[in-house]
Design an enzyme around this catalytic site. Structure first.
Site, PDB file in Angstrom:
ATOM      1  N   HIS A 239       0.811  -1.200   0.000  1.00 28.31           N
ATOM      2  CA  HIS A 239       0.000   0.000   0.000  1.00 28.31           C
ATOM      3  C   HIS A 239       0.858   1.270   0.000  1.00 28.31           C
ATOM      4  CE1 HIS A 239      -2.917   2.971   0.057  1.00 28.31           C
ATOM      5  NE2 HIS A 239      -2.250   3.508   1.049  1.00 28.31           N
ATOM      6  N   TYR A 243       1.887   5.580  -2.396  1.00 28.16           N
ATOM      7  CA  TYR A 243       2.179   6.969  -2.015  1.00 28.16           C
ATOM      8  C   TYR A 243       3.641   7.321  -2.293  1.00 28.16           C
ATOM      9  CZ  TYR A 243      -2.440   6.692  -0.103  1.00 28.16           C
ATOM     10  OH  TYR A 243      -3.786   6.489   0.011  1.00 28.16           O
ATOM     11  N   HIS A 390      -9.081   1.812 -11.531  1.00 28.49           N
ATOM     12  CA  HIS A 390      -8.614   2.690 -10.440  1.00 28.49           C
ATOM     13  C   HIS A 390      -7.128   3.005 -10.576  1.00 28.49           C
ATOM     14  CE1 HIS A 390      -7.666   4.114  -6.407  1.00 28.49           C
ATOM     15  NE2 HIS A 390      -6.866   3.086  -6.216  1.00 28.49           N
ATOM     16  N   PHE A 391      -6.314   1.960 -10.765  1.00 28.16           N
ATOM     17  CA  PHE A 391      -4.884   2.296 -10.709  1.00 28.16           C
ATOM     18  C   PHE A 391      -4.350   2.853 -12.023  1.00 28.16           C
ATOM     19  CE2 PHE A 391      -4.421  -2.490 -10.977  1.00 28.16           C
ATOM     20  CZ  PHE A 391      -3.818  -2.556 -12.217  1.00 28.16           C
ATOM     21  N   HIS A 392      -5.135   2.770 -13.090  1.00 29.38           N
ATOM     22  CA  HIS A 392      -4.683   3.499 -14.280  1.00 29.38           C
ATOM     23  C   HIS A 392      -4.950   4.991 -14.142  1.00 29.38           C
ATOM     24  CE1 HIS A 392      -4.044  -0.446 -16.107  1.00 29.38           C
ATOM     25  NE2 HIS A 392      -3.219   0.204 -16.908  1.00 29.38           N
ATOM     26  N   ARG A 453     -10.135  -9.144 -13.042  1.00 30.70           N
ATOM     27  CA  ARG A 453      -8.856  -8.603 -13.503  1.00 30.70           C
ATOM     28  C   ARG A 453      -7.862  -9.759 -13.633  1.00 30.70           C
ATOM     29  NH1 ARG A 453      -5.730  -6.115  -8.145  1.00 30.70           N
ATOM     30  NH2 ARG A 453      -4.062  -5.752  -9.633  1.00 30.70           N
ATOM     31  N   ARG A 454      -6.709  -9.469 -14.221  1.00 29.38           N
ATOM     32  CA  ARG A 454      -5.618 -10.449 -14.325  1.00 29.38           C
ATOM     33  C   ARG A 454      -6.094 -11.771 -14.920  1.00 29.38           C
ATOM     34  NH1 ARG A 454      -2.199  -9.582  -8.709  1.00 29.38           N
ATOM     35  NH2 ARG A 454      -0.956  -7.932  -9.586  1.00 29.38           N
TER      36      ARG A 454
END
Ligand code: HAS
Ligand code: CU
Length: 563
Positions: A239, A243, A390-392, A453-454
């Site tokens: 996680h 950041y 989300h992470f794109h 996903r994946r």
């Protein structure tokens, strides 16, 4: 040429600086070269993936290069984009920007080069099994999927090399304080040190996973592995790593973008509060990636969910502060009205526009993050294409597009040449923005319709008509991003090889602050008390779970290499 410090202090005149920072420039150039090469290969895999989803399996045609097909391509995509590209870019950018903010070279050129060398050896060590299909385990390398020993060793070296930047920054801070008694640490340097401190603390998790579990296991020294313990140690780092990617982008948004826009940072103390909160809150929330994992108490899952909402707060502070700074810039350029100032921002300045577009999409990525974090709602989105959406928006746009925007001023500065073509850069930024908006929107939608996903969706027997309807639109987004990436690389290569040479080195555009550091509480310029707070929270939030997992550890799950 004059440089303005964000501390709100007087203008600091600086004469020819070129020679003083020659090491930092070379270190930055070397790191950026590796980072951007990794992104080129990793990005290429992305287009193969979305084509595969649409039933066009180009992997078949490159079997000799990638025998593992979709899953190997996905692993290469994840490792190169989010581990190699980000880490090298951050090392280069922070080394350079911290030295310029301190207005003195880094303490040790040897440490800076040693960090680069260790990380480079690490990347090569990882690349060999990765490319020869002996490590098709994704960037999260969850056991019992088992990779080659050298895959784990290489990644461990990349992390270990990155620790050296914290050492170098800490030593540079000591030198700087001796020369500037009683002064506030320049904002960009303060933020770089916070970022690397947070990262180094957080990597205790992944380092323990590697040293005590995966490395000996892959050597055959352990009979098996404990899956939940390994995953928990992974997410201890996994996680906060997000950041670690984000904060360097924030450093640019806070300390450079306001000036690039023609204005000032709104509040330096508030910016510092935000970074301190990231240091304290980034780590003790990793279990929000394990809401569906067995073997972890629901109480601690809930506690981590609540703290995740806490770490939302420094991003809200950033939202306010950065938009207020943009407003300051718009008004300084003659803007009026509640919103009409937006049109006065320099919409033809590539580095500025690229980063503002990254911010806009990040607002949506952030909202999605809150949905992920909402304990029970997580069950709807977990392991679906929603998460890829989300992470794109976050690492794929807030971070990657910002790093491209930084490259538009940093690569010219490092190469002593002008950006080859600003219009190409502007087109590139808007295309990434538009392509990603389409791609990520439809990935979120597909996730809500249950698409995992994946998974090599293009060849699953359970393909759903509603997925089939949306996948081509996601492909259009992917193709636009692909064209955008092509323009980016063309522009960067042409800048370095054919850009017009510049005679005097351009300024690093540090912004001044409307509300500066004068009169700010001393605590906002300290590090150790906040490290202490972070350690206390980590102990509370992870202690009981780790104690329970380790005291009941059973190293009996055999490894799998199903590819
Ligand atoms: Fe996340 C999963 C929660 C942020 C990356 N995240 C992931 C994964 C990745 C990732 C890679 O709680 C998948 C990992 C895997 O492989 O399984 N995430 C959050 C939350 C936030 C968040 C609450 N994520 C990020 C960032 C990432 C990142 C940043 C990369 C850089 N995420 C989760 C959760 C999961 C998760 C769960 C697990 C899901 C599951 O089930 O697997 C927050 O930190 C977000 C806060 C952001 C904001 C936005 C602030 C906006 C700003 C810009 C303002 C300026 C503007 C410009 C709009 C509040 C600062 C205006 C322009 C003008 C012209 C005026
Ligand atoms: Cu997370």
């Amino acid at each position: 040429m004059a440089t303005i410090q964000a501390s709100g202090g007087p203008l600091v005149a600086r004469a020819a600086t070129t020679d003083r920072f020659v090491v930092e420039k070379r270190v930055a150039a070397a790191n950026l070269a590796v980072a951007l090469s990794a992104l080129a290969v990793g990005g290429l895999m992305g287009i193969l993936q979305i084509l595969q989803y649409n039933g066009v399996d180009l992997y078949q045609h490159i079997r000799p290069a990638l025998p593992g097909g979709y899953y190997q391509g996905l692993t290469v995509h994840g490792v190169l984009n989010v581990l190699v590209f980000t880490t090298f870019y951050i090392m280069g950018f922070l080394s350079f920007i911290a030295a310029r903010a301190f207005d003195r070279p880094l303490h040790s050129a040897k440490i800076a080069w040693a960090a680069f060398a260790i990380m480079l050896v690490g990347v090569v060590t990882t690349a060999v099994p990765l490319l020869s299909n002996r490590a098709t385990v994704m960037f999260t390398f969850y056991p019992p999927l088992k990779a080659d020993f050298f895959y784990y060793l290489g990644l461990t070296l990349v992390v270990a090399g990155s620790w050296l930047l914290l050492l170098n920054l800490a030593l540079t801070l000591r030198d700087w304080r001796a020369e500037h008694p009683g002064q506030r640490t320049p904002l960009a340097a303060f933020m770089a040190i916070i970022t690397m401190t947070m990262w180094s603390l957080s990597t205790i998790g992944i380092a323990s996973e590697m040293i005590f579990l995966l490395l000996p296991w892959s050597l055959g020294l352990l009979p098996g592995v404990d899956v939940v313990t390994a995953r928990t140690l992974f997410w201890f780092t996994g996680h906060p790593i997000v950041y670690f990617w984000l904060l360097p982008a924030y450093i640019s948004w806070y300390t450079l973008v306001p000036r690039q826009g023609g204005g000032k940072l709104f509040s330096e103390p508030m910016a510092r509060v935000s970074f301190i909160l990231f240091l304290v809150l980034s780590i003790p929330i990793g279990i929000h990636h394990q809401v569906t994992d067995p073997g972890i108490s629901e109480i601690w899952k809930l506690v981590h969910a609540v703290f995740t909402v806490g770490v939302f707060f420094p991003s809200l502070l950033t939202f306010f502060n950065v938009v207020a700074s943009l407003e300051n810039a718009g008004r300084a350029r003659g803007g009026r009205g509640w919103l009409a100032w937006i049109f006065r921002l320099p919409w033809t300045e590539p580095s500025f526009v690229t980063q503002v577009l990254a911010m806009i999409l990040f607002a949506f990525g952030g909202i999605g993050g809150l949905i992920n974090a909402s304990y029970n709602v997580n069950l709807v989105v977990h392991n679906t294409a929603w998460i890829s959406g989300h992470f794109h928006l976050t690492v794929g746009t807030a971070v990657a597009l910002t790093f491209m925007g930084i490259a538009y001023w940093l690569v010219p500065l490092l190469s002593g040449r002008q950006l080859f073509n600003r219009w190409m850069a502007l087109a590139q930024a808007w295309m990434w923005f538009g392509g990603m908006a389409i791609f990520s929107h439809f990935m979120h939608e597909l996730g809500l319709r249950g698409m995992p996903r994946r998974t090599a969706i293009g060849s699953v027997p359970y393909m759903q008509p509603e997925w089939q309807a949306l996948l081509p639109i996601a492909l259009v987004g992917g193709l636009i991003m692909f064209a955008s990436a092509f323009l980016f690389y063309l522009n960067i290569v042409l800048t370095v090889t054919a850009g017009r040479r510049v005679l005097s080195e351009p300024d690093v555009p540090f912004a001044r602050a409307v509300h500066g550091a004068d009169g700010m509480p001393a605590a906002l310029d300290r590090f150790l008390p906040w490290v202490g707070c972070a350690l206390v929270l980590i102990t509370i939030n992870y202690g009981p779970t780790l104690y329970q997992l380790i005291s009941t550890i059973r190293l009996n799950v055999p490894g799998l290499s199903p590819w």
